[in-house]
Design a protein around this motif. Structure first.
Motif, PDB file in Angstrom:
ATOM      1  N   VAL A   1      -6.145 -10.058  12.932  1.00  0.00           N
ATOM      2  CA  VAL A   1      -5.962  -8.457  12.878  1.00  0.00           C
ATOM      3  C   VAL A   1      -6.464  -8.250  11.430  1.00  0.00           C
ATOM      4  CG1 VAL A   1      -3.804  -6.382  12.640  1.00  0.00           C
ATOM      5  CG2 VAL A   1      -3.854  -8.293  14.180  1.00  0.00           C
ATOM      6  N   GLY A   2      -7.372  -7.068  11.302  1.00  0.00           N
ATOM      7  CA  GLY A   2      -7.849  -6.717  10.202  1.00  0.00           C
ATOM      8  C   GLY A   2      -6.801  -5.299   9.379  1.00  0.00           C
ATOM      9  N   VAL A   3      -5.897  -4.995   8.457  1.00  0.00           N
ATOM     10  CA  VAL A   3      -5.043  -3.948   8.091  1.00  0.00           C
ATOM     11  C   VAL A   3      -5.921  -2.834   7.262  1.00  0.00           C
ATOM     12  CG1 VAL A   3      -3.115  -3.523   7.726  1.00  0.00           C
ATOM     13  CG2 VAL A   3      -3.051  -4.500   9.253  1.00  0.00           C
ATOM     14  N   ILE A   4      -6.397  -1.674   7.366  1.00  0.00           N
ATOM     15  CA  ILE A   4      -6.722  -1.170   6.165  1.00  0.00           C
ATOM     16  C   ILE A   4      -5.786  -0.090   5.426  1.00  0.00           C
ATOM     17  CG2 ILE A   4      -8.795   0.478   6.078  1.00  0.00           C
ATOM     18  CD1 ILE A   4     -10.840  -0.314   8.092  1.00  0.00           C
ATOM     19  N   GLY A   5      -5.251  -0.528   4.641  1.00  0.00           N
ATOM     20  CA  GLY A   5      -4.647   0.457   3.898  1.00  0.00           C
ATOM     21  C   GLY A   5      -3.277  -0.479   3.178  1.00  0.00           C
ATOM     22  N   ALA A   6      -3.201  -0.007   2.074  1.00  0.00           N
ATOM     23  CA  ALA A   6      -1.644  -1.302   1.231  1.00  0.00           C
ATOM     24  C   ALA A   6      -0.589  -0.377   1.213  1.00  0.00           C
ATOM     25  CB  ALA A   6      -2.530  -1.822   0.756  1.00  0.00           C
ATOM     26  N   GLY A   7      -0.331   0.572   1.862  1.00  0.00           N
ATOM     27  CA  GLY A   7       1.441   1.030   1.411  1.00  0.00           C
ATOM     28  C   GLY A   7       1.963   1.252   1.997  1.00  0.00           C
ATOM     29  N   ALA A   8       2.804   2.143   2.259  1.00  0.00           N
ATOM     30  CA  ALA A   8       4.748   1.691   2.900  1.00  0.00           C
ATOM     31  C   ALA A   8       4.103   1.328   4.579  1.00  0.00           C
ATOM     32  CB  ALA A   8       5.890   2.746   2.774  1.00  0.00           C
ATOM     33  N   THR A   9       3.422   1.635   4.783  1.00  0.00           N
ATOM     34  CA  THR A   9       3.332   1.675   6.333  1.00  0.00           C
ATOM     35  C   THR A   9       3.421   0.039   6.268  1.00  0.00           C
ATOM     36  OG1 THR A   9       3.007   3.651   7.338  1.00  0.00           O
ATOM     37  CG2 THR A   9       2.490   1.638   8.313  1.00  0.00           C
ATOM     38  N   SER A  10       2.126  -0.522   6.124  1.00  0.00           N
ATOM     39  CA  SER A  10       1.562  -2.002   5.793  1.00  0.00           C
ATOM     40  C   SER A  10       2.189  -2.903   4.944  1.00  0.00           C
ATOM     41  CB  SER A  10       0.420  -2.090   4.819  1.00  0.00           C
ATOM     42  OG  SER A  10      -0.639  -0.831   4.756  1.00  0.00           O
TER      43      SER A  10
END
Ligand code: NAP
Length: 553
Positions: A195-204
């Motif tokens: 799994v790739g996750v783009i973004g590192a805010g509250a959701t990630s």
């Protein structure tokens, strides 16, 4: 998707009388906290109301954000509506921060207990809302071409609901599932997948530790690091529940009187700059018990003074670094004051995000300094350094906050201009609830409302809206017209306060709190930072004075 059709007269028992009357007194969009509060308070005032939602269930944010690990960041017992003392006593929260499903179950419970379903039409997208000048009504049109009229049109669409999809090259070329975090596909099996996750805010920060448990690999593409506070989840014990339920009036009053609408014990009457280094460390340590409480229950100047803010940020990052085994990785995960002050971006609360990076199957890619993201490919993500192959890509890239849902379809005011057009460079409003040139329209937590514990702000907004409608009906007015000068005054006051805060630095780090994360519009003042409690006071004063910001016709 099927349309749930309810009889036209369901929920209709109008305060508007006469043969030539609209279908409903009030139409609202959004069956989350706002829709539920509106049904309660407007029904109590004798109005007919229908609430539309394109989701297939009630819950608003909690119907949409189905990503693994989704949970509230406010503590359960004050992340709720307070109009029914009976429900506050009956409902049993299981833990400090309820997960998505538990919060949605609570909302369903309120809807069922208060027999609200006849007022709610699910699976129905609204594609246009138009003020009909000749009648003084609003007409809303659904995705299937049906239209309904009402006297009062109300947005309860939420301040963080319209996804921001980044304009990444090759986004459509990826062969596997690729979706925004708030559109998590039902039943998606990620066990054993890359799994790739783009973004590192509250959701990630919420999602990654949960994904890591069963995914083969999780790779986070991080542009800006965050000040991450620990959630410190814990179960609700019978003793804690009793203490809460014995003191609900005081808890509600605390929320109403707190700068962020939270049941926190602050202000505390001390400043970090007055404390010795030993006192400072002791108070920082003693209060390291999870939640945003730490920011408010340690010292009063952490968000006001740059020096105090830096000391707080440094303490948080020292705690963060202690949880990550690899010192180089720990540096990448931590911001510094020179990057941006604490709270210029909304800090996430974590449930094991940092420890997740100690696992072999979780990786961080720094796309700001080390290897910028180039494009999405058929098989994954390409950076300037290499190709990463994935089975699934999650775009945890945030939202068009405060105004996005109101700009996503035409909402057409008296002059024929849409809200989207009106808010080209400045998103002006009167206290986040009314907009000049949009008569008989209300927003629940629109732009220039505070950023606060949302159920508190929502209920305060709905109380003001209901009082305004009661006046309209009692005095027999056909329309109210928000005054342009009142909008200009609130916009100026909001901007003046914003300019004095450290949050004004959010534009340098794409903060959604300034709309600085959006590709389609420029950064702007979106939040009233004068204190939610003072904002609620301003609303009460407005209602007591007969709503001087509005012209009644
Ligand atoms: P966010 O905080 O705006 O984070 C979005 C992330 O995506 C950021 O790391 C951002 O990087 C990155 N990003 C955006 N565009 C990008 C691009 N083109 N290329 C690479 N990276 C990109 O969004 P969020 O995490 O969904 O959270 C939004 C808000 O929702 C929260 O702050 C919170 O208020 C609310 N929320 C609440 C809860 C809760 O209460 N339980 C949970 C989740 C979210 P940059 O930082 O560099 O822009």
């Amino acid at each position: 998707m099927t349309t749930t059709t309810i009889a036209p007269e369901a929920g209709a028992a109008s305060a508007t009388t006469g043969a030539d009357r609209p279908d409903f007194d009030a139409i609202a969009i959004g069956a989350g906290f706002a829709g539920i509060a509106l049904i309660h308070y407007l029904r109590e005032a004798g109005l007919s109301i229908r609430v539309f939602d394109r989701a297939s269930d009630v819950g608003g944010t909690w119907a949409w954000n189905r990503y693994p690990g989704a949970a509230t960041d406010s503590e359960s017992y004050y992340y709720c509506l307070t109009f029914s003392k009976e429900i506050l006593q009956e409902w049993k929260w299981t833990q400090r921060y309820p997960g998505r499903a538990e919060t949605q179950a609570y909302m369903r419970y309120v809807v069922d207990k208060c027999d609200m379903m006849p007022h709610i039409q699910l699976n129905t997208e609204i594609t246009e809302a138009r003020f009909l000048a000749d009648k003084g009504w609003w007409q809303v049109t659904t995705g299937t071409g049906e239209s309904f009229t009402c006297k009062y049109f109300i947005s309860g669409m939420g301040m963080i609901s319209q996804p921001e999809i980044p304009a990444l090259k090759g986004l459509d070329s990826f062969k596997g599932p690729i979706f925004h975090s708030s559109r998590w596909p039902e039943g998606l099996d990620y066990a054993g997948k890359r799994v790739g996750v783009i973004g590192a805010g509250a959701t990630s920060v919420q999602m990654v530790p949960e994904l890591a448990k069963t995914a083969a690999d999780v790779t986070v593409f991080q542009r800006t690091p965050n000040y991450i506070l620990p959630a410190m989840q814990r179960p609700m014990t019978p003793e804690w529940e009793k203490e809460i339920k014995d003191n609900y009036d005081a808890i509600i009053a605390k929320c109403r009187n707190h700068v962020f609408g939270m049941a926190f014990d602050s202000p505390v009457g001390r400043n970090v700059l007055d404390a010795t280094p030993e006192e400072r460390e002791r108070i920082f340590e003693e209060n390291w018990n999870g939640s945003f409480r730490w920011v408010f229950e340690t010292f009063d100047d952490l968000l006001a003074s740059p020096e105090a803010n830096k000391l707080a940020g440094d303490f948080i990052t020292s705690k963060m670094k202690a949880r990550v085994n690899d010192p180089e990785l720990a540096e990448l995960l931590c911001p510094t004051y020179d990057d941006y002050p604490l709270f210029a971006k909304r800090p996430p609360l974590d449930h094991g995000y940092l420890e997740a990076f100690n696992r072999d199957n979780v990786h961080l890619v720094d796309i700001k300094k080390r290897e910028p993201l180039v494009e999405v490919t058929e098989t994954g993500v390409r950076t300037t350094a290499k190709d990463y192959d994935f089975d699934i890509i999650v775009l945890a890239t945030g939202f068009k906050a405060y105004t996005g849902a109101l700009e996503a379809f035409p909402i057409i005011g008296a002059s024929g201009e849409t809200l989207n057009e009106k808010w080209g460079t400045v998103s002006g409003s009167i206290m986040g609830v009314c907009v000049a040139d949009f008569p008989n329209m209300f927003m629940v937590t629109g732009p220039q409302a505070p950023f606060a514990n949302l159920p508190t702000s929502i209920e305060q907004n709905v109380i003001w809206i209901t009082a305004c409608i009661r006046k309209m009906e009692h005095e027999g007015h056909a329309t109210f017209w928000p005054k342009a000068e009142a909008e200009a005054a609130w916009t100026k006051q909001t901007a003046d306060i914003h300019a004095q805060t450290l949050m004004a630095q959010g534009d340098k780090v794409n903060s959604w709190m300034m709309g600085a994360n959006r590709a389609d519009k420029g950064a702007r003042v979106l939040i009233y930072f004068g204190g939610a409690n003072f904002y609620y006071d301003a609303m009460d004063q407005s209602a007591a004075a007969g709503f001087p910001e509005l012209e009644f016709r």
